[in-house]
Design a protein around this motif. Sequence first.
Motif, PDB file in Angstrom:
ATOM      1  N   LYS A  94       0.850  -1.181   0.000  1.00  0.00           N
ATOM      2  CA  LYS A  94       0.000   0.000   0.000  1.00  0.00           C
ATOM      3  C   LYS A  94       0.893   1.240   0.000  1.00  0.00           C
ATOM      4  O   LYS A  94       2.063   1.186   0.384  1.00  0.00           O
ATOM      5  N   THR A  95       0.339   2.360  -0.414  1.00  0.00           N
ATOM      6  CA  THR A  95       1.075   3.613  -0.272  1.00  0.00           C
ATOM      7  C   THR A  95       1.094   3.997   1.206  1.00  0.00           C
ATOM      8  O   THR A  95       0.385   3.416   2.030  1.00  0.00           O
ATOM      9  N   LEU A 101      -1.139   0.246  -4.127  1.00  0.00           N
ATOM     10  CA  LEU A 101       0.097   0.749  -4.709  1.00  0.00           C
ATOM     11  C   LEU A 101       0.162   0.382  -6.186  1.00  0.00           C
ATOM     12  O   LEU A 101       0.445  -0.758  -6.550  1.00  0.00           O
ATOM     13  N   THR A 196       4.374   7.985  -3.132  1.00  0.00           N
ATOM     14  CA  THR A 196       3.857   6.815  -2.418  1.00  0.00           C
ATOM     15  C   THR A 196       4.314   6.787  -0.961  1.00  0.00           C
ATOM     16  O   THR A 196       3.802   5.999  -0.176  1.00  0.00           O
TER      17      THR A 196
END
Length: 595
Positions: A94-95, A101, A196
């Motif tokens: 995930k970011t 992501l 990110t």
Amino acid sequence: MDRNQATGLFLISALLLVYLFFFSPKAEDKAKTQVTTTTTAAPSTTPAVAPVLVAPLDSAAGPVRSIELKNPELTLTFSTQGGRVAAVRLNNYKTFFGKPLDLFDAQSARYNTRLRTLDGHAVEFAGLNFAASAPQPTADGGQQLAFTAPVGGGTVTQTYTLPKSGYEVKYNLKLSGVAVAQEPLTFSFVDNVRQTEQDLKQNRNHSTINHYLASNDPGSLAEASEKPEEMKIATPIKWAADKHDFFVAGFIADSQPFTSGQFNSTVNLADSTFIKTLSTTLTLPVADVTSAAGGQYRFFFGPNQFNLLKAVAPNFDRNVYLGWGIFRYVNRYVVIPVFNFLQQYISSYGIIILLLVIIIKLVTWPLTYKTYESQARMKVLKPELDEIKAKHPDDQVKTQQETMKLYNQFGVSPLSGCVPTLLTLPILFAMFQFFPNAIELRQQPFLWAHDLSTYDNLIKLPFTLPYLGNHISIFTVLMTISTLFMTYQSNQMNTAAMQGPMKFYSYLMPLVFFFVLNSFAAGLTWYYLVSNLVTLGQQALTRSFVNDDKIRAQLEANKVKNKDKKPGGFQARLAEAMKTAQEREAQAKKTPGKA
């Protein structure tokens, strides 16, 4: 800590600051003489090409469609327009902001391949709507997808193979019966990097294009530059990769190397959507893609993890920046193996860092002991040193000469306290590169820090200060306090401590590093906090082994033994230099106006 040691410590700290500001964000050495590197102010994000005749979008294959292939690690979205990978999602990441992501998507990036036919027309795959076959299973449990389109009297076929698991995608490009000119095909990739991670500046500064030549030479664009960067390479290239801080999109040639390449990067500080634009152009040899087997290539879409990248391609692990020279070797052969061993048994990365500190401190304890022993000698010699200063209050050269003579008589080296510290510097510098680039620490919480790969921001400021930012890292505050306490204890312990400006600098440096490290990875500042605490414990334990009376007896014995001994080595050269300086000073006094 005497004046010589203090000077050495100050120089070491200055060297560390120079390294942080000028060397740590730099990429590896640029390629050798066959590589031409230039920096240009051109605003374009893609290499300039001559005007071409682009084939119109062919609707014979039906409307443009998206096709998805998926394994546990990757979700790939293909488009029939261009027969290309249009989007890549890393399923297990995930970011920093909790969103899926996407390494890139249709809005942030675009692939294109260009060829020229014998009649002089240029055909761009982005202008063709390829016919797509139904995804087919492979023998090893993966999936295969093929795209075909008529071009130049023949057929272009692009075949992608996604394995059952993993981050590599095989890519085969084959031209069958295409009347193609005998000039390389051009593969281009424009990548608008999105944020990110929490720290936008670090995210931007760690994003770059790396490459590796067939002649085994690595290279990259400057990471931290905010000016347009360009690199042209006229020799074969084995692979090229866009590095997004903790993630990589790479293109690898398996059959024949790319014949040449061009890499560009630009930054628009006013753009809050895309933090950097990376542009890659590679040339593919015609003989390779027109062969019976076609051109064999691979994409890598995945995390920037050292152990994973080692198996992808030769030196592909260089996408993980571990420093240059000896610092890279320390990280690769010392820090990473120990780190990997510990994480097999311990789930908390904060505890792993603590144990890493203890292991390093135990290994370097003999050097620490030597440093402390040297400080104890200086403490014992303080009465003699004070006597020399009182004897020559206004003659600095004479004071230094007498001091060096005293050191020689008692068998004391003014560098004995600095050399052990210098020997530990490779580990110190290596850590500055390891922690900010270790994806293992990404989004790993510890205590109040939510992510050890970036700064902890429990204290947020309603304003932004130069060099400090809009937050205060608690780990950095605690590290600074512990460093100041160590400095105070060292100055109190050594009665021959610094005076005047040097004493001021000893307290100033920890404060300077507070500003420098406030936005560094929490894992790094936690490492140095633990390191300081362990060092304080080591010093307390070492003091029980170092007896001032025994040291005085040893120095007196040395004085008797060295009674008729002349200075040698470094001390002799230093004494000679001081004598020469004194003679020049005396000569200058006799002849005013001349040095």
